[in-house]
Motif scaffolding. Structure first.
Motif, PDB file in Angstrom:
ATOM      1  N   ILE A  11      -6.469   5.958  -2.328  1.00 17.17           N
ATOM      2  CA  ILE A  11      -5.521   5.023  -1.718  1.00 17.17           C
ATOM      3  C   ILE A  11      -4.197   5.151  -2.464  1.00 17.17           C
ATOM      4  CG2 ILE A  11      -4.996   2.590  -1.228  1.00 17.17           C
ATOM      5  CD1 ILE A  11      -7.963   2.000  -1.224  1.00 17.17           C
ATOM      6  N   ASN A  12      -3.113   5.182  -1.740  1.00 14.25           N
ATOM      7  CA  ASN A  12      -1.782   5.293  -2.344  1.00 14.25           C
ATOM      8  C   ASN A  12      -1.670   6.536  -3.213  1.00 14.25           C
ATOM      9  OD1 ASN A  12       0.866   4.503  -2.953  1.00 14.25           O
ATOM     10  ND2 ASN A  12       0.212   3.274  -4.718  1.00 14.25           N
ATOM     11  N   GLY A  13      -2.385   7.583  -2.827  1.00 10.55           N
ATOM     12  CA  GLY A  13      -2.322   8.837  -3.553  1.00 10.55           C
ATOM     13  C   GLY A  13      -3.121   8.853  -4.838  1.00 10.55           C
TER      14      GLY A  13
ATOM     15  N   GLU B  32      -2.491   7.635   4.400  1.00  9.49           N
ATOM     16  CA  GLU B  32      -3.938   7.749   4.626  1.00  9.49           C
ATOM     17  C   GLU B  32      -4.755   7.308   3.415  1.00  9.49           C
ATOM     18  OE1 GLU B  32      -4.068  11.438   7.855  1.00  9.49           O
ATOM     19  OE2 GLU B  32      -4.640  11.800   5.768  1.00  9.49           O
ATOM     20  N   ALA B  33      -5.909   6.726   3.730  1.00 11.16           N
ATOM     21  CA  ALA B  33      -6.927   6.448   2.719  1.00 11.16           C
ATOM     22  C   ALA B  33      -8.133   7.314   3.065  1.00 11.16           C
ATOM     23  CB  ALA B  33      -7.312   4.978   2.702  1.00 11.16           C
TER      24      ALA B  33
ATOM     25  N   PHE C 209      -7.027  -3.553  -7.307  1.00  5.80           N
ATOM     26  CA  PHE C 209      -5.751  -3.035  -6.804  1.00  5.80           C
ATOM     27  C   PHE C 209      -5.014  -2.196  -7.845  1.00  5.80           C
ATOM     28  CE2 PHE C 209      -5.875  -7.128  -4.167  1.00  5.80           C
ATOM     29  CZ  PHE C 209      -6.572  -6.497  -3.157  1.00  5.80           C
ATOM     30  N   ALA C 210      -5.049  -2.632  -9.088  1.00  9.87           N
ATOM     31  CA  ALA C 210      -4.312  -1.909 -10.132  1.00  9.87           C
ATOM     32  C   ALA C 210      -4.830  -0.487 -10.308  1.00  9.87           C
ATOM     33  CB  ALA C 210      -4.402  -2.676 -11.452  1.00  9.87           C
ATOM     34  N   ASP C 211      -6.091  -0.258  -9.982  1.00  6.89           N
ATOM     35  CA  ASP C 211      -6.662   1.089 -10.105  1.00  6.89           C
ATOM     36  C   ASP C 211      -5.991   2.071  -9.145  1.00  6.89           C
ATOM     37  OD1 ASP C 211      -8.375   0.126 -12.007  1.00  6.89           O
ATOM     38  OD2 ASP C 211     -10.112  -0.018 -10.665  1.00  6.89           O
ATOM     39  N   TYR C 212      -5.310   1.558  -8.129  1.00 13.95           N
ATOM     40  CA  TYR C 212      -4.649   2.407  -7.135  1.00 13.95           C
ATOM     41  C   TYR C 212      -3.133   2.176  -7.134  1.00 13.95           C
ATOM     42  CZ  TYR C 212      -9.442   2.973  -5.575  1.00 13.95           C
ATOM     43  OH  TYR C 212     -10.801   3.249  -5.537  1.00 13.95           O
ATOM     44  N   ASP C 213      -2.643   1.607  -8.230  1.00 11.25           N
ATOM     45  CA  ASP C 213      -1.202   1.318  -8.369  1.00 11.25           C
ATOM     46  C   ASP C 213      -0.691   0.461  -7.214  1.00 11.25           C
ATOM     47  OD1 ASP C 213      -1.179   2.813 -10.675  1.00 11.25           O
ATOM     48  OD2 ASP C 213      -0.469   4.647  -9.701  1.00 11.25           O
ATOM     49  N   VAL C 214      -1.499  -0.470  -6.796  1.00 15.35           N
ATOM     50  CA  VAL C 214      -1.140  -1.376  -5.706  1.00 15.35           C
ATOM     51  C   VAL C 214      -0.927  -2.769  -6.272  1.00 15.35           C
ATOM     52  CG1 VAL C 214      -1.952  -2.510  -3.603  1.00 15.35           C
ATOM     53  CG2 VAL C 214      -2.357  -0.066  -3.938  1.00 15.35           C
TER      54      VAL C 214
ATOM     55  N   LEU D 120       0.819  -1.219   0.000  1.00 17.32           N
ATOM     56  CA  LEU D 120       0.000   0.000   0.000  1.00 17.32           C
ATOM     57  C   LEU D 120       0.851   1.266   0.000  1.00 17.32           C
ATOM     58  CD1 LEU D 120      -2.747  -1.093   2.572  1.00 17.32           C
ATOM     59  CD2 LEU D 120      -3.001  -0.848   0.097  1.00 17.32           C
ATOM     60  N   ASN D 121       2.172   1.105   0.121  1.00 17.29           N
ATOM     61  CA  ASN D 121       3.083   2.248   0.089  1.00 17.29           C
ATOM     62  C   ASN D 121       2.719   3.271   1.174  1.00 17.29           C
ATOM     63  OD1 ASN D 121       5.239   3.792  -0.841  1.00 17.29           O
ATOM     64  ND2 ASN D 121       4.025   4.811  -2.439  1.00 17.29           N
ATOM     65  N   THR D 122       2.470   2.766   2.372  1.00 17.18           N
ATOM     66  CA  THR D 122       2.028   3.650   3.462  1.00 17.18           C
ATOM     67  C   THR D 122       3.133   4.599   3.931  1.00 17.18           C
ATOM     68  OG1 THR D 122       2.562   1.937   5.102  1.00 17.18           O
ATOM     69  CG2 THR D 122       0.296   2.008   4.267  1.00 17.18           C
TER      70      THR D 122
END
Length: 321
Positions: A261-263, A234-235, A291-296, A227-229
């Motif tokens: 998520i993930n910016g 923050e989400a 997940f790919a929609d949020y570069d995760v 998630l590159n926190t």
């Protein structure tokens, strides 16, 4: 001898495999949030034990003043005599004690509405939980600003009786073990919702993902990396339009908004369910995400063959105003 050693080795491998499956790999993920459980938590948070205060009736004391008589002859003095009448003490009987005494004597007893300290103690020990005052909340008027209250319930990966934001995703395990469900949750949640009459006009919920804990501690660091926190801790969900909540204390509606998520921000729809319980608004919801929609990238592990490319964001909130 070698045969016995081979059998012992095989048994040891089987025991280790079973133990590893039982403690690490078996699919015993906690259940998703549901509105029934959430409303029970909200109701319990507003209960208290009522204990009547003991009432003591002060005794009345009557004292007869002593009389003193002195005879004074010319040559003889009679010592004065002092007479004291012992004070009498009367105390009103409590209604319980008076009843018991009346049942064993023919003399009518005096009954008062108060309880003596002993009876009051016994009665207090049998009291039950009753709802607390609900701050005059009108179930038909929920207008106002409702804020996330993290003091209600308790957070736990297994119990999850408090406020949290989390995820649920399926894993496929290697060595023919099968599949498992990965669940992670964070109690670090803030935000508010604005209601006007029966319309949800605004809402913003923020979750600190650095507080995510999963049902398997070995997953925690991998989830944080995925998630590159470190860069985007923050989400955030923001309501994008008004939602008609309808009439009644319980509602189930889709709520449109944007999820970050993930910016990365995408348009989503929350399947929302809520119920007003006294002074607390209990809310649960789910969001399907890819997940790919949020570069995760889904986290991996040696025993995990694959992880689904999508999952569910789960939300359980308690709000007060």
């Amino acid at each position: 001898m070698r045969r016995n050693l081979g059998v012992a080795t095989l048994l040891a491998v089987v025991v280790i495999a079973v133990a590893g499956w039982w403690f690490l790999l078996r699919d015993d993920a906690p259940p998703p949030p549901d509105l029934v459980s959430a409303t029970q938590v909200a109701a319990a948070a507003q209960s208290k034990t009522v204990e009547p205060a003991p009432t003591t009736v002060a005794p009345t004391t009557t004292t007869v003043a002593p009389t003193t008589t002195t005879v004074a002859p010319t040559t003889t003095t009679v010592a004065p005599t002092t007479t004291t009448v012992a004070p009498t003490t009367t105390a009103a009987l409590c209604w319980s004690c008076a009843y018991e005494e009346a049942s064993t004597t023919t003399v009518a007893s005096t009954t008062t509405a108060a309880l003596c300290w002993s009876c009051a103690y016994e009665e207090a020990s049998t009291t039950t939980l009753v709802p607390e005052e609900t701050d005059n909340v009108d179930s038909k008027d929920v207008s106002g600003t409702w804020s996330v209250d993290t003091t209600i319930g308790e957070f736990g990966i297994d119990e999850a009786s408090g406020t949290f934001v989390g995820f649920r995703v399926k894993e496929v395990l290697g060595q023919g073990i099968g599949s498992a469900t990965a669940v992670g949750r964070t109690p670090l949640v803030s935000g508010s919702a604005e209601i006007d009459g029966t319309t949800l006009v605004g809402a913003e919920i923020v979750a600190d993902l650095t507080g995510l804990r999963t049902d398997r501690p070995m997953r925690d660091s991998r989830v944080q990396d995925a998630l590159n926190t470190g860069a985007h801790p923050e989400a955030t969900f923001v309501l994008s339009g008004p939602v008609d909540l309808g009439e009644g204390r319980q509602v189930q509606v889709p709520a449109p908004g944007s999820l970050t998520i993930n910016g990365v921000t995408n348009t989503v729809t929350v399947d929302l369910a809520a119920e007003l319980v006294g002074r607390i608004l209990a809310v649960v919801g789910t969001i399907d995400v890819v997940f790919a929609d949020y570069d995760v990238e889904a986290p991996t592990a040696p025993v995990v063959v694959s992880v689904e490319d999508h999952g569910i964001v789960e939300v359980q909130l308690f709000l007060t105003r």
